[in-house]
Design a protein around this motif. Sequence first.
Motif, PDB file in Angstrom:
ATOM      1  N   GLY A   1      16.789 -11.575  -7.101  1.00  0.00           N
ATOM      2  CA  GLY A   1      15.827 -11.115  -6.105  1.00  0.00           C
ATOM      3  C   GLY A   1      14.499 -10.759  -6.736  1.00  0.00           C
ATOM      4  N   VAL A   2      13.558 -10.283  -5.914  1.00  0.00           N
ATOM      5  CA  VAL A   2      12.218 -10.004  -6.436  1.00  0.00           C
ATOM      6  C   VAL A   2      11.657  -8.725  -5.810  1.00  0.00           C
ATOM      7  CG1 VAL A   2      11.030 -11.398  -4.670  1.00  0.00           C
ATOM      8  CG2 VAL A   2       9.928 -11.022  -6.900  1.00  0.00           C
ATOM      9  N   PHE A   3      10.957  -7.965  -6.628  1.00  0.00           N
ATOM     10  CA  PHE A   3      10.203  -6.793  -6.179  1.00  0.00           C
ATOM     11  C   PHE A   3       8.735  -7.186  -6.127  1.00  0.00           C
ATOM     12  CE2 PHE A   3       7.302  -3.417  -7.325  1.00  0.00           C
ATOM     13  CZ  PHE A   3       7.681  -2.369  -6.510  1.00  0.00           C
ATOM     14  N   VAL A   4       8.057  -6.848  -5.033  1.00  0.00           N
ATOM     15  CA  VAL A   4       6.624  -7.140  -4.905  1.00  0.00           C
ATOM     16  C   VAL A   4       5.910  -5.917  -4.351  1.00  0.00           C
ATOM     17  CG1 VAL A   4       4.848  -8.628  -3.908  1.00  0.00           C
ATOM     18  CG2 VAL A   4       7.095  -9.586  -4.448  1.00  0.00           C
ATOM     19  N   ALA A   5       4.888  -5.436  -5.065  1.00  0.00           N
ATOM     20  CA  ALA A   5       4.030  -4.361  -4.573  1.00  0.00           C
ATOM     21  C   ALA A   5       2.610  -4.891  -4.437  1.00  0.00           C
ATOM     22  CB  ALA A   5       4.059  -3.168  -5.515  1.00  0.00           C
ATOM     23  N   LEU A   6       1.950  -4.521  -3.348  1.00  0.00           N
ATOM     24  CA  LEU A   6       0.594  -4.997  -3.071  1.00  0.00           C
ATOM     25  C   LEU A   6      -0.319  -3.818  -2.772  1.00  0.00           C
ATOM     26  CD1 LEU A   6       2.837  -6.721  -1.106  1.00  0.00           C
ATOM     27  CD2 LEU A   6       0.928  -8.332  -1.149  1.00  0.00           C
TER      28      LEU A   6
ATOM     29  N   GLN B   1       0.816  -1.215   0.000  1.00  0.00           N
ATOM     30  CA  GLN B   1       0.000   0.000   0.000  1.00  0.00           C
ATOM     31  C   GLN B   1       0.855   1.273   0.000  1.00  0.00           C
ATOM     32  OE1 GLN B   1      -3.411  -1.185  -0.606  1.00  0.00           O
ATOM     33  NE2 GLN B   1      -4.022   0.146   1.044  1.00  0.00           N
ATOM     34  N   SER B   2       2.043   1.234  -0.593  1.00  0.00           N
ATOM     35  CA  SER B   2       2.930   2.392  -0.466  1.00  0.00           C
ATOM     36  C   SER B   2       3.630   2.804  -1.752  1.00  0.00           C
ATOM     37  CB  SER B   2       4.005   2.106   0.601  1.00  0.00           C
ATOM     38  OG  SER B   2       4.843   1.033   0.195  1.00  0.00           O
ATOM     39  N   TRP B   3       3.686   1.945  -2.759  1.00  0.00           N
ATOM     40  CA  TRP B   3       4.528   2.248  -3.918  1.00  0.00           C
ATOM     41  C   TRP B   3       4.053   3.484  -4.676  1.00  0.00           C
ATOM     42  CZ3 TRP B   3       9.296   1.076  -4.653  1.00  0.00           C
ATOM     43  CH2 TRP B   3       9.884   1.234  -5.921  1.00  0.00           C
ATOM     44  N   HIS B   4       2.754   3.823  -4.593  1.00  0.00           N
ATOM     45  CA  HIS B   4       2.243   5.008  -5.295  1.00  0.00           C
ATOM     46  C   HIS B   4       2.765   6.307  -4.689  1.00  0.00           C
ATOM     47  CE1 HIS B   4      -0.548   3.714  -2.146  1.00  0.00           C
ATOM     48  NE2 HIS B   4      -0.895   4.976  -1.994  1.00  0.00           N
TER      49      HIS B   4
ATOM     50  N   THR C   1       3.133  -0.457 -12.806  1.00  0.00           N
ATOM     51  CA  THR C   1       4.257  -0.658 -11.896  1.00  0.00           C
ATOM     52  C   THR C   1       5.223  -1.694 -12.459  1.00  0.00           C
ATOM     53  OG1 THR C   1       2.950  -0.046  -9.957  1.00  0.00           O
ATOM     54  CG2 THR C   1       4.909  -1.396  -9.568  1.00  0.00           C
ATOM     55  N   GLY C   2       4.682  -2.816 -12.920  1.00  0.00           N
ATOM     56  CA  GLY C   2       5.531  -3.841 -13.504  1.00  0.00           C
ATOM     57  C   GLY C   2       6.264  -3.345 -14.731  1.00  0.00           C
ATOM     58  N   ASP C   3       5.557  -2.625 -15.585  1.00  0.00           N
ATOM     59  CA  ASP C   3       6.176  -2.093 -16.811  1.00  0.00           C
ATOM     60  C   ASP C   3       7.313  -1.126 -16.491  1.00  0.00           C
ATOM     61  OD1 ASP C   3       4.410  -3.582 -18.310  1.00  0.00           O
ATOM     62  OD2 ASP C   3       3.095  -1.895 -18.821  1.00  0.00           O
ATOM     63  N   ALA C   4       7.122  -0.307 -15.440  1.00  0.00           N
ATOM     64  CA  ALA C   4       8.148   0.672 -15.082  1.00  0.00           C
ATOM     65  C   ALA C   4       9.429  -0.016 -14.621  1.00  0.00           C
ATOM     66  CB  ALA C   4       7.627   1.598 -13.982  1.00  0.00           C
ATOM     67  N   LEU C   5       9.296  -1.125 -13.910  1.00  0.00           N
ATOM     68  CA  LEU C   5      10.493  -1.848 -13.497  1.00  0.00           C
ATOM     69  C   LEU C   5      11.166  -2.528 -14.688  1.00  0.00           C
ATOM     70  CD1 LEU C   5       9.094  -1.410 -10.638  1.00  0.00           C
ATOM     71  CD2 LEU C   5      10.409  -3.409  -9.959  1.00  0.00           C
TER      72      LEU C   5
END
Length: 262
Positions: free
Chosen positions: A131-136, A109-112, A183-187
């Motif tokens: 490693g992995v990035f995960v946003a929820l 709840q914070s990536w924005h 978000t995924g596209d930006a990474l």
Amino acid sequence: MTIDKEAAERLANSFGAEAARYDRTRPPYPEALVANLVAASPGPRVVEVGCGTGVLSRQLLAAGLEVLGVEHDERMAAFARGAGVDVEVGKFETWDPAGRAFDAVVAGQSWHWVDAEAGPRKAADVLRPGGVFVALWHVFGTPKAIADAYVAAYEKVAPRMQHRVGHDYDEAFEAYRAGCVRTGDALVATGAFGEPVHWRSDWEQVFTTAEYADLMRTMSPMALLAPEQATRLLDEVGAAIDAIGGRFTQRYSTLAVAVPRR
């Protein structure tokens, strides 16, 4: 609702004033998604972006991971530390990892709130290869009678600040789904990440009138209202909940995007 940079900063800093209320009212993350995150991480070292009071951090700690929170609000950071989370204060984009590399970068709840250009680059910098990035994000929708009362109350107390996010579930779901894709596209656009994977978990939560008023007090748009405006809005929404029996079931989905570091 369009807000200027100053108002956006006020919103970003509004949560700390209600840290204890925020912690007791904000829902945890579905265990299925926590399990997905644990399985996706190649190791135990996790940094959580904007950890707040540590709602997600504590779930990850309970799942056996080693969690470091990065939180820009001193008040939220202090609460999280008191709950057993190791926290460093700062904005993720400018935070100094001091040479440390992590197995996962997580944002609940914070990536924005993170800068759209600097954030993906920083995630790439602090993740180790593999490693992995995960946003929820939580998506929710209230029953129509309550949603209508919410909108009507805003029209009365602050007609230029109507806030509809989350009232219509389908509309909110599509907005957040699109946000996960962006978000995924930006990474991926940094050249440092592989193809995104999307997760979803559906659930419900029952609220009484008092419980929902407690939750509403932690929602960022309330920070833009004068105290008397906030009280009137809460009273009107509360009356709508009382009119349907003093409790209701809110529909939720939690959406997540997981992006592997090359």
